[in-house]
Design a protein around this motif. Structure first.
Motif, PDB file in Angstrom:
ATOM      1  N   TYR A  46      46.406  -1.512 114.606  1.00 46.49           N
ATOM      2  CA  TYR A  46      45.911  -2.925 115.420  1.00 46.49           C
ATOM      3  C   TYR A  46      44.869  -2.537 116.380  1.00 46.49           C
ATOM      4  O   TYR A  46      43.941  -3.559 116.515  1.00 46.49           O
ATOM      5  N   THR A  47      44.576  -1.454 116.817  1.00 44.49           N
ATOM      6  CA  THR A  47      43.336  -1.122 117.242  1.00 44.49           C
ATOM      7  C   THR A  47      42.270  -1.174 116.546  1.00 44.49           C
ATOM      8  O   THR A  47      41.085  -1.592 117.136  1.00 44.49           O
ATOM      9  N   CYS A  48      42.252  -0.871 115.077  1.00 43.07           N
ATOM     10  CA  CYS A  48      41.271  -1.117 114.437  1.00 43.07           C
ATOM     11  C   CYS A  48      40.845  -2.527 114.049  1.00 43.07           C
ATOM     12  O   CYS A  48      39.698  -2.990 114.093  1.00 43.07           O
ATOM     13  N   LEU A  49      41.922  -3.251 114.046  1.00 46.51           N
ATOM     14  CA  LEU A  49      41.717  -4.728 114.025  1.00 46.51           C
ATOM     15  C   LEU A  49      40.960  -5.425 115.144  1.00 46.51           C
ATOM     16  O   LEU A  49      39.979  -6.037 114.916  1.00 46.51           O
ATOM     17  N   TYR A  50      41.571  -4.806 116.274  1.00 49.73           N
ATOM     18  CA  TYR A  50      40.806  -5.421 117.478  1.00 49.73           C
ATOM     19  C   TYR A  50      39.354  -4.982 117.692  1.00 49.73           C
ATOM     20  O   TYR A  50      38.315  -5.830 117.949  1.00 49.73           O
ATOM     21  N   GLN A  51      39.162  -3.726 117.188  1.00 49.24           N
ATOM     22  CA  GLN A  51      37.708  -3.275 117.249  1.00 49.24           C
ATOM     23  C   GLN A  51      36.713  -3.929 116.284  1.00 49.24           C
ATOM     24  O   GLN A  51      35.638  -4.196 116.557  1.00 49.24           O
TER      25      GLN A  51
ATOM     26  N   LEU B 286      43.544   6.651 113.825  1.00 51.78           N
ATOM     27  CA  LEU B 286      44.695   5.953 112.863  1.00 51.78           C
ATOM     28  C   LEU B 286      44.440   7.302 111.898  1.00 51.78           C
ATOM     29  O   LEU B 286      45.851   7.412 111.345  1.00 51.78           O
ATOM     30  N   ARG B 287      43.646   7.898 111.562  1.00 52.48           N
ATOM     31  CA  ARG B 287      43.714   8.969 110.274  1.00 52.48           C
ATOM     32  C   ARG B 287      44.484   9.950 111.069  1.00 52.48           C
ATOM     33  O   ARG B 287      45.285  10.481 110.390  1.00 52.48           O
ATOM     34  N   PHE B 288      44.282  10.292 112.252  1.00 55.32           N
ATOM     35  CA  PHE B 288      45.088  11.613 112.724  1.00 55.32           C
ATOM     36  C   PHE B 288      46.651  11.216 112.830  1.00 55.32           C
ATOM     37  O   PHE B 288      47.499  11.687 112.552  1.00 55.32           O
ATOM     38  N   THR B 289      46.663   9.774 113.220  1.00 50.75           N
ATOM     39  CA  THR B 289      48.275   9.453 113.169  1.00 50.75           C
ATOM     40  C   THR B 289      48.961   9.406 111.859  1.00 50.75           C
ATOM     41  O   THR B 289      50.042   9.916 111.647  1.00 50.75           O
ATOM     42  N   LEU B 290      48.299   8.993 110.761  1.00 53.45           N
ATOM     43  CA  LEU B 290      48.706   8.956 109.582  1.00 53.45           C
ATOM     44  C   LEU B 290      48.762  10.544 108.973  1.00 53.45           C
ATOM     45  O   LEU B 290      48.936  10.562 107.755  1.00 53.45           O
ATOM     46  N   ASN B 291      48.229  11.276 109.717  1.00 50.24           N
ATOM     47  CA  ASN B 291      48.003  12.704 109.212  1.00 50.24           C
ATOM     48  C   ASN B 291      47.436  12.679 107.754  1.00 50.24           C
ATOM     49  O   ASN B 291      47.706  13.659 106.966  1.00 50.24           O
ATOM     50  N   ALA B 292      46.016  12.004 107.655  1.00 47.87           N
ATOM     51  CA  ALA B 292      45.270  11.821 106.548  1.00 47.87           C
ATOM     52  C   ALA B 292      44.343  12.973 106.838  1.00 47.87           C
ATOM     53  O   ALA B 292      43.939  13.452 107.610  1.00 47.87           O
ATOM     54  N   PRO B 293      43.660  13.580 105.304  1.00 50.32           N
ATOM     55  CA  PRO B 293      42.740  14.698 105.283  1.00 50.32           C
ATOM     56  C   PRO B 293      41.447  13.995 106.229  1.00 50.32           C
ATOM     57  O   PRO B 293      41.114  12.962 106.203  1.00 50.32           O
ATOM     58  N   ALA B 294      40.980  15.162 106.599  1.00 46.14           N
ATOM     59  CA  ALA B 294      39.775  14.863 107.344  1.00 46.14           C
ATOM     60  C   ALA B 294      38.917  14.283 106.528  1.00 46.14           C
ATOM     61  O   ALA B 294      38.553  14.475 105.477  1.00 46.14           O
ATOM     62  N   GLY B 295      37.897  13.341 107.035  1.00 46.42           N
ATOM     63  CA  GLY B 295      36.719  12.653 106.249  1.00 46.42           C
ATOM     64  C   GLY B 295      37.315  11.418 105.700  1.00 46.42           C
ATOM     65  O   GLY B 295      36.409  10.533 105.308  1.00 46.42           O
TER      66      GLY B 295
ATOM     67  N   THR C 145      40.263   1.608 106.514  1.00 48.40           N
ATOM     68  CA  THR C 145      39.705   0.262 107.260  1.00 48.40           C
ATOM     69  C   THR C 145      41.126  -0.846 106.836  1.00 48.40           C
ATOM     70  O   THR C 145      41.462  -0.762 105.781  1.00 48.40           O
ATOM     71  N   PRO C 146      41.299  -1.523 107.844  1.00 48.64           N
ATOM     72  CA  PRO C 146      42.226  -2.693 107.892  1.00 48.64           C
ATOM     73  C   PRO C 146      41.883  -3.490 106.851  1.00 48.64           C
ATOM     74  O   PRO C 146      40.530  -4.083 106.423  1.00 48.64           O
ATOM     75  N   SER C 147      42.928  -4.063 106.255  1.00 53.17           N
ATOM     76  CA  SER C 147      42.632  -5.000 105.074  1.00 53.17           C
ATOM     77  C   SER C 147      42.742  -6.278 105.263  1.00 53.17           C
ATOM     78  O   SER C 147      42.521  -7.290 104.531  1.00 53.17           O
ATOM     79  N   GLU C 148      42.937  -6.687 106.679  1.00 52.40           N
ATOM     80  CA  GLU C 148      42.696  -8.064 107.193  1.00 52.40           C
ATOM     81  C   GLU C 148      42.156  -8.079 108.733  1.00 52.40           C
ATOM     82  O   GLU C 148      41.516  -6.944 108.900  1.00 52.40           O
ATOM     83  N   SER C 149      42.059  -9.303 108.898  1.00 55.06           N
ATOM     84  CA  SER C 149      41.051  -9.442 110.143  1.00 55.06           C
ATOM     85  C   SER C 149      42.207  -9.844 111.386  1.00 55.06           C
ATOM     86  O   SER C 149      43.415 -10.114 110.841  1.00 55.06           O
ATOM     87  N   LEU C 150      41.909  -9.661 112.565  1.00 59.55           N
ATOM     88  CA  LEU C 150      42.613  -9.951 113.635  1.00 59.55           C
ATOM     89  C   LEU C 150      42.875 -11.519 113.496  1.00 59.55           C
ATOM     90  O   LEU C 150      44.275 -11.900 113.731  1.00 59.55           O
ATOM     91  N   THR C 151      42.152 -12.346 113.209  1.00 62.63           N
ATOM     92  CA  THR C 151      42.297 -13.826 113.092  1.00 62.63           C
ATOM     93  C   THR C 151      43.469 -14.217 112.122  1.00 62.63           C
ATOM     94  O   THR C 151      44.425 -14.944 112.243  1.00 62.63           O
ATOM     95  N   ASP C 152      43.122 -13.643 111.013  1.00 61.78           N
ATOM     96  CA  ASP C 152      44.188 -13.714 109.879  1.00 61.78           C
ATOM     97  C   ASP C 152      45.602 -13.228 110.257  1.00 61.78           C
ATOM     98  O   ASP C 152      46.730 -13.788 109.896  1.00 61.78           O
TER      99      ASP C 152
END
Length: 105
Positions: free
Chosen positions: A2-7, A70-79, A83-90
């Motif tokens: 949600y922070t990504c959507l907000y940003q 978000l990447r860190f929270t999901l423990n995704a690989p570095a790099g 990207t959120p697939s929707e907008s905050l308005t949606d």
């Protein structure tokens, strides 16, 4: 997430604001050239554009930071980029009206 959507929304609004202020500055330059605007007022318009540009840059950096969090929270690989697939308005449009005291503008 949600922070990504907000940003993303902050970036969109900052881009709109910058475009609007740039148009005001362009109009102000024409008025200044025709003698209908003081130099002080033109300087203020230039300052507004500079401030809006800084706001956009900050919003872009905050979005990059939110993606990294978000990447860190999901423990995704570095790099990897998330990207959120929707907008905050949606997202807000899908919330039932009795649960959403937020006014969409």
């Amino acid at each position: 997430y949600y922070t990504c959507l907000y940003q993303q929304e902050r970036i969109r609004l900052a881009e709109q604001n910058l475009a609007l202020l740039q148009a005001n500055l362009d109009n102000g330059r024409v008025k200044y050239d025709n003698g209908a605007l003081l130099k002080n007022d033109l300087d203020r318009l230039q300052l507004d554009v500079s401030n809006a540009s800084l706001t956009l840059t900050k919003a872009q950096k905050d979005y990059a930071l939110a993606q990294e969090q978000l990447r860190f929270t999901l423990n995704a690989p570095a790099g990897s980029v998330w990207t959120p697939s929707e907008s905050l308005t949606d997202l807000l449009a899908r919330v039932p009206q009795d649960l959403a005291p937020i006014e969409l503008r």
